[in-house]
Write a protein that holds these residues in place. Structure first.
Motif, PDB file in Angstrom:
ATOM      1  N   GLN A 164       6.737  17.249  57.710  1.00 52.31           N
ATOM      2  CA  GLN A 164       7.906  17.771  56.988  1.00 52.31           C
ATOM      3  C   GLN A 164       8.496  16.695  56.078  1.00 52.31           C
ATOM      4  O   GLN A 164       8.204  15.516  56.230  1.00 52.31           O
ATOM      5  CB  GLN A 164       8.997  18.196  57.986  1.00 52.31           C
ATOM      6  CG  GLN A 164       8.641  19.335  58.900  1.00 52.31           C
ATOM      7  CD  GLN A 164       9.785  19.635  59.855  1.00 52.31           C
ATOM      8  OE1 GLN A 164      10.469  18.735  60.331  1.00 52.31           O
ATOM      9  NE2 GLN A 164       9.994  20.919  60.121  1.00 52.31           N
ATOM     10  N   ASN A 165       9.364  17.119  55.174  1.00 54.75           N
ATOM     11  CA  ASN A 165      10.259  16.187  54.486  1.00 54.75           C
ATOM     12  C   ASN A 165      11.544  16.169  55.289  1.00 54.75           C
ATOM     13  O   ASN A 165      12.526  16.836  54.943  1.00 54.75           O
ATOM     14  CB  ASN A 165      10.510  16.651  53.046  1.00 54.75           C
ATOM     15  CG  ASN A 165       9.465  16.114  52.098  1.00 54.75           C
ATOM     16  OD1 ASN A 165       8.875  15.073  52.329  1.00 54.75           O
ATOM     17  ND2 ASN A 165       9.214  16.857  51.029  1.00 54.75           N
ATOM     18  N   TYR A 166      11.537  15.422  56.349  1.00 51.58           N
ATOM     19  CA  TYR A 166      12.632  15.506  57.315  1.00 51.58           C
ATOM     20  C   TYR A 166      13.934  14.950  56.744  1.00 51.58           C
ATOM     21  O   TYR A 166      13.964  13.883  56.135  1.00 51.58           O
ATOM     22  CB  TYR A 166      12.275  14.732  58.584  1.00 51.58           C
ATOM     23  CG  TYR A 166      13.395  14.661  59.581  1.00 51.58           C
ATOM     24  CD1 TYR A 166      13.773  15.780  60.305  1.00 51.58           C
ATOM     25  CD2 TYR A 166      14.087  13.466  59.785  1.00 51.58           C
ATOM     26  CE1 TYR A 166      14.801  15.714  61.216  1.00 51.58           C
ATOM     27  CE2 TYR A 166      15.122  13.393  60.698  1.00 51.58           C
ATOM     28  CZ  TYR A 166      15.471  14.521  61.412  1.00 51.58           C
ATOM     29  OH  TYR A 166      16.509  14.454  62.307  1.00 51.58           O
ATOM     30  N   SER A 167      14.990  15.719  56.958  1.00 46.50           N
ATOM     31  CA  SER A 167      16.333  15.278  56.584  1.00 46.50           C
ATOM     32  C   SER A 167      17.224  15.375  57.819  1.00 46.50           C
ATOM     33  O   SER A 167      17.283  16.431  58.456  1.00 46.50           O
ATOM     34  CB  SER A 167      16.911  16.170  55.476  1.00 46.50           C
ATOM     35  OG  SER A 167      18.288  15.911  55.321  1.00 46.50           O
ATOM     36  N   LEU A 211      19.539  18.372  57.725  1.00 49.47           N
ATOM     37  CA  LEU A 211      18.971  19.718  57.897  1.00 49.47           C
ATOM     38  C   LEU A 211      18.341  19.898  59.271  1.00 49.47           C
ATOM     39  O   LEU A 211      18.166  21.034  59.731  1.00 49.47           O
ATOM     40  CB  LEU A 211      17.914  19.980  56.811  1.00 49.47           C
ATOM     41  CG  LEU A 211      18.420  19.933  55.366  1.00 49.47           C
ATOM     42  CD1 LEU A 211      17.254  20.089  54.388  1.00 49.47           C
ATOM     43  CD2 LEU A 211      19.448  21.046  55.139  1.00 49.47           C
ATOM     44  N   SER A 269      14.232  21.428  57.810  1.00 46.28           N
ATOM     45  CA  SER A 269      13.535  20.549  56.864  1.00 46.28           C
ATOM     46  C   SER A 269      12.307  21.236  56.268  1.00 46.28           C
ATOM     47  O   SER A 269      11.679  22.090  56.908  1.00 46.28           O
ATOM     48  CB  SER A 269      13.111  19.247  57.568  1.00 46.28           C
ATOM     49  OG  SER A 269      14.244  18.534  58.002  1.00 46.28           O
ATOM     50  N   GLU A 270      11.975  20.802  55.052  1.00 43.46           N
ATOM     51  CA  GLU A 270      10.851  21.428  54.333  1.00 43.46           C
ATOM     52  C   GLU A 270       9.514  21.049  54.964  1.00 43.46           C
ATOM     53  O   GLU A 270       9.269  19.887  55.288  1.00 43.46           O
ATOM     54  CB  GLU A 270      10.873  20.959  52.876  1.00 43.46           C
ATOM     55  CG  GLU A 270       9.741  21.504  52.029  1.00 43.46           C
ATOM     56  CD  GLU A 270       9.667  20.834  50.665  1.00 43.46           C
ATOM     57  OE1 GLU A 270       8.855  21.275  49.827  1.00 43.46           O
ATOM     58  OE2 GLU A 270      10.421  19.858  50.443  1.00 43.46           O
ATOM     59  N   TRP A 271       8.607  22.016  55.110  1.00 44.81           N
ATOM     60  CA  TRP A 271       7.268  21.796  55.661  1.00 44.81           C
ATOM     61  C   TRP A 271       6.335  21.372  54.519  1.00 44.81           C
ATOM     62  O   TRP A 271       6.196  22.072  53.527  1.00 44.81           O
ATOM     63  CB  TRP A 271       6.748  23.079  56.307  1.00 44.81           C
ATOM     64  CG  TRP A 271       5.418  22.895  56.985  1.00 44.81           C
ATOM     65  CD1 TRP A 271       4.194  23.105  56.463  1.00 44.81           C
ATOM     66  CD2 TRP A 271       5.200  22.439  58.327  1.00 44.81           C
ATOM     67  NE1 TRP A 271       3.222  22.812  57.376  1.00 44.81           N
ATOM     68  CE2 TRP A 271       3.805  22.395  58.529  1.00 44.81           C
ATOM     69  CE3 TRP A 271       6.052  22.047  59.376  1.00 44.81           C
ATOM     70  CZ2 TRP A 271       3.240  22.001  59.739  1.00 44.81           C
ATOM     71  CZ3 TRP A 271       5.488  21.654  60.574  1.00 44.81           C
ATOM     72  CH2 TRP A 271       4.094  21.627  60.745  1.00 44.81           C
ATOM     73  N   VAL A 272       5.664  20.218  54.665  1.00 44.26           N
ATOM     74  CA  VAL A 272       4.803  19.715  53.592  1.00 44.26           C
ATOM     75  C   VAL A 272       3.358  19.502  54.044  1.00 44.26           C
ATOM     76  O   VAL A 272       2.537  18.969  53.296  1.00 44.26           O
ATOM     77  CB  VAL A 272       5.359  18.400  53.015  1.00 44.26           C
ATOM     78  CG1 VAL A 272       6.696  18.617  52.348  1.00 44.26           C
ATOM     79  CG2 VAL A 272       5.448  17.326  54.105  1.00 44.26           C
ATOM     80  N   SER A 322       9.751  10.740  57.918  1.00 43.81           N
ATOM     81  CA  SER A 322       8.533  11.554  58.010  1.00 43.81           C
ATOM     82  C   SER A 322       7.298  10.719  57.710  1.00 43.81           C
ATOM     83  O   SER A 322       6.277  10.815  58.403  1.00 43.81           O
ATOM     84  CB  SER A 322       8.618  12.732  57.040  1.00 43.81           C
ATOM     85  OG  SER A 322       9.652  13.597  57.422  1.00 43.81           O
TER      86      SER A 322
END
Length: 322
Positions: A62-65, A68, A73-76, A289
């Motif tokens: 992920q692009n862990y924040s 969030l 967090s966004e899955w990449v 991440s």
């Protein structure tokens, strides 16, 4: 009459064994409940502190924040792994870490075995116990103290070793900053600190060697070296292989504290390893991440090495670890 009693005894033993083997899982659980109660704290420890945190490795994909959270967090996918492998620093880190790991296997791993064999040959118990106590002490020192002692001995500002070198050669050597001296210093520290403590397991294995084998070897005219080669080493071979397999599981773990304390701007080119890279990128730059992906890569390499070494050990007739 005696034969009848023997037969009855056999029948009772047989029926008792049959009764035991016919127990259901629940009955076994009920019978051994207190053993499972004793096991419970250990199981809880591993579940809470070892297995539950593993959920966190999902942020490597992920692009862990922190704002969030994992759920938001966004899955990449494998993006961070691809970036890491394409990073110009990857091969430098792999080279530095791999060289230190190989030096560790070549120089440090055999050191406790050799020392344990030497201690096992001592016949004066008081002297043996004194030596054992003295060589255990460095294990309890922190890496900060070890680094400080190294600095005192090797600094160019009045260090004892450098004064000695200067006396014989007429010039000083910058051990603490020269890149070519970084790895020898690291290996020297590890051997000095951990060799004594590493003998504990091997001495325990040596204590279990059957003394009759030594006596038989002496009767056959075997000297100390032949007894060591033909009796002692075969007896502890399985222990050595098991510890070697376990060591391979930490192959890329070079120890953050020691490397961090001994590195500086002049030897950074050979001192940067995966452990320090994770710290600089993950903690100082906040790339959680990306640094998790690096750590996960190390773990996967360790698992592959353990499985491969275990399979190889079984192929050559050893027990392995599972």
């Amino acid at each position: 009459m005696a034969s009848v009693n023997t037969e009855r005894s056999k029948i009772k033993t047989s029926s008792k064994t049959k009764f035991k083997t016919n127990l259901t899982n629940f009955q076994r659980l009920k019978r051994d409940k207190w053993l499972y109660v004793l096991l419970l704290p250990g199981v809880l420890y591993f579940l809470i502190f070892k297995y539950a945190p593993m959920w966190g490795i999902v942020i490597a994909f992920q692009n862990y924040s922190p704002f969030l959270g994992i759920a938001g967090s966004e899955w990449v996918g494998f993006s961070h792994f691809i970036d890491f492998f394409q990073n110009p620093d990857f091969f430098r880190l792999l080279r530095n870490t791999g060289i230190l790991a190989m030096l560790d296997l070549i120089f440090f791993f055999p050191a406790p075995i050799i020392l344990a064999l030497m201690l096992n040959e001592l016949r004066i118990n008081m002297y043996k116990r004194t030596v054992q106590t003295m060589i255990y002490v460095p294990h309890f020192m922190s890496w900060v103290i070890i680094a400080s002692i190294t600095y005192i001995f090797f600094t160019t500002s009045g260090g004892a070793i450098n004064e000695l070198v200067s006396y014989f050669t007429g010039k000083e050597i910058n051990f603490l900053s020269a890149p070519e001296w970084f790895r020898p210093l690291i290996m020297g520290q590890i051997i000095w600190k951990e060799t004594g403590w590493g003998t504990v397991i091997f001495l325990a294995a040596l204590a279990s060697v059957d003394q009759e084998q030594y006596e038989a070897a002496i009767v056959d005219g075997a000297g100390r070296f032949r007894r060591l080669w033909h009796v002692t080493l075969p007896a502890v071979r399985s222990t050595i292989i098991v510890l070697l397999i376990l060591r391979l599981g930490n192959f890329l773990d070079t120890g953050f504290q020691q490397i961090y304390l001994m590195s500086n701007s002049l030897n950074r080119d050979v001192a940067d390893v995966f452990d320090t890279y994770v710290y600089f990128v993950g903690i100082q730059q906040g790339a959680f991440s990306y640094s998790t992906a690096v750590g996960l890569f190390k773990s996967i390499v360790g698992i592959i090495l353990v499985l491969g070494a275990n399979k190889l050990a079984k192929k050559v007739g050893q027990e392995g670890i599972f």
